[in-house]
Write a protein that holds these residues in place. Structure first.
Motif, short mmCIF file in Angstrom:
data_model
loop_
_atom_site.label_atom_id
_atom_site.label_comp_id
_atom_site.label_asym_id
_atom_site.label_seq_id
_atom_site.Cartn_x
_atom_site.Cartn_y
_atom_site.Cartn_z
N HIS A 73 0.86 -1.19 0.00
CA HIS A 73 0.00 0.00 0.00
C HIS A 73 0.89 1.23 0.00
N PHE A 74 0.66 2.15 -0.96
CA PHE A 74 1.44 3.37 -1.07
C PHE A 74 0.52 4.56 -0.76
N PRO A 75 0.44 5.02 0.48
CA PRO A 75 -0.39 6.20 0.78
C PRO A 75 0.13 7.42 0.03
N GLY A 76 -0.79 8.32 -0.31
CA GLY A 76 -0.41 9.53 -1.04
C GLY A 76 -1.35 10.67 -0.76
N SER A 77 -1.00 11.85 -1.22
CA SER A 77 -1.85 13.02 -1.04
C SER A 77 -3.01 12.98 -2.02
N PRO A 78 -4.16 13.57 -1.66
CA PRO A 78 -5.35 13.50 -2.52
C PRO A 78 -5.13 14.04 -3.93
N MET A 89 -1.92 4.35 -3.84
CA MET A 89 -1.71 3.26 -4.78
C MET A 89 -1.68 1.95 -4.00
N LEU A 90 -2.08 0.88 -4.66
CA LEU A 90 -2.05 -0.45 -4.06
C LEU A 90 -1.56 -1.44 -5.09
#
Length: 394
Positions: free
Chosen positions: A27-32, A199-200
């Motif tokens: 899981h790749f957290p990111g800004s909106p 992203m996942l």
């Protein structure tokens, strides 16, 4: 769009390729706003409005089943007696509000920005990529618990989705396989929410269930990655080895047991020799890259060759071309199943095209120390071979 491509590919570096790719989820957290400008609801509305999209290219899915086309379209007969199916927006809205998921396959072929993302991934991962769009509004699962026969990278564009990930029950399952994977466990190994800008990544064969269960509608892209397996290597090798007489020879159907054993032994020795060659896999991958199908990109209005216009821009429409040289020092380009041999002086401009993006004819000419007219002739050959496209630079 280059910024979006860099943002996506930038997370798939050496650590990802060595430890994650094909092995586990990430899981790749990111800004909106990470994917801002790539695809929004207005863009999706435009695609549905201006294209005649028939199933399975466009479809609605609920509980793992595709809804019948007549549930959200009406047939239209033209004066030439052909029939196409026109969307009925009200019926479309109703089914989506009741829990259906809208799917638009191969959106990378319809949307230039998404096409650039797909080509960027193809160049980085050295494999074919198809991008599908998914839109949903309710906690209903459009596809139930399922697995895909290819790796996927999800780009969450708007809203959020809950992903329950169960892991694999068969290692490296294929679309055409000898066994069906066992059912997944009752409890997921991961339960996470993918929000806008996240992203996942999921390897093939990993069971998962997806729902827009966070109280907001969801729009995401799934980048599906073509597999390149041992089965593909064996299939290629069987074709490549037709250069050998014994491979082309008839089986000794009416021969003695000894003749049959000799034939099998000779064939086996030949195969073993091939597999003992340490360059076998690299040879296969080089051929696979060089024969990759290029993306569709006409070069209108230049139907009679590329004119020597310095302002025209050029781009390769294949992401896995091969550039090298021959014993005489000529530049050799292999792409789209074709091969070109050019003068050594062209190597710098070909290398520039290989980096991706659009390049003006005068820029390519300066890189190689050639005249614009000479570059135009070279590019004309690539356009004729359907591995390059030209357009007026903006």
């Amino acid at each position: 769009m280059t910024t979006v491509v860099s943002s996506v590919v930038g997370h798939l570096g050496e650590e990802f390729l060595a430890q994650v790719y094909g092995r586990t989820y990430r899981h790749f957290p990111g800004s909106p706003d990470r994917f801002g400008g790539l695809l929004d609801w207005s863009d999706l509305n435009g695609l549905l409005t201006h294209h005649r999209l028939e199933p399975p290219r466009l479809r609605l899915s609920m509980n793992g089943e595709a809804l019948p086309q007549h549930a959200y379209t009406v047939p239209v007969t033209t004066r030439r007696s052909t029939v196409w199916h026109r969307l009925k927006p009200a019926d479309l809205h109703q089914h989506l509000a009741e829990g259906a998921t809208l799917v638009l396959d191969a959106i990378d072929e319809l949307h230039p920005g998404i096409g650039e993302v797909a080509q960027g991934l193809e160049c980085h991962l050295r494999t074919g990529v198809q991008v599908n769009a998914y839109a949903s509004w309710t906690p209903a699962e459009g596809f139930g618990i399922h697995w895909d026969d290819h790796d996927v990278l999800i780009l969450q564009l708007d809203g959020a989705k809950r992903w329950r990930i169960y892991g694999p029950t068969r290692q490296a399952p294929l679309h055409r396989d000898t066994e069906v994977p066992e059912p997944p466990p009752n409890e997921p190994l991961a339960d996470l929410v993918v929000s806008a800008g996240d992203m996942l990544y999921l390897p093939r064969g990993w069971w998962h269930a997806v729902a827009a269960s966070e109280g907001v509608h969801s729009l995401h892209l799934t980048c599906g990655m073509q597999t390149t397996t041992g089965a593909d290597l064996l299939q290629w090798l069987s074709e490549d080895m037709r250069r050998e007489v014994i491979v082309r020879s008839d089986l000794p159907r009416f021969g003695t047991d000894e003749e049959k054993a000799d034939f099998a032994r000779s064939l086996g020795d030949l195969v073993i020799k091939e597999f003992e060659d340490g360059t076998l896999i690299d040879r296969f991958l080089t051929v696979r890259d060089a024969t990759e199908s290029a993306r569709l990109a006409p070069s209108l209005p230049y139907v009679e060759g590329v004119p020597p216009d310095p302002a025209l821009s050029v781009r390769l429409v294949t992401a896995r071309a091969w550039l090298g040289g021959d014993p005489e020092g000529h530049a050799v380009l292999r792409a789209g199943g074709e091969e070109w041999t050019f003068s050594p002086q062209t190597a710098p401009l070909l290398a520039l095209l290989m980096k991706g993006g659009r390049h003006r004819l005068d820029t390519l000419a300066r890189a190689a120390g050639l005249r614009v007219g000479q570059v135009a002739l070279l590019v004309s050959e690539l356009v004729e071979g359907e591995v390059a496209a030209v357009e007026r630079a903006e």
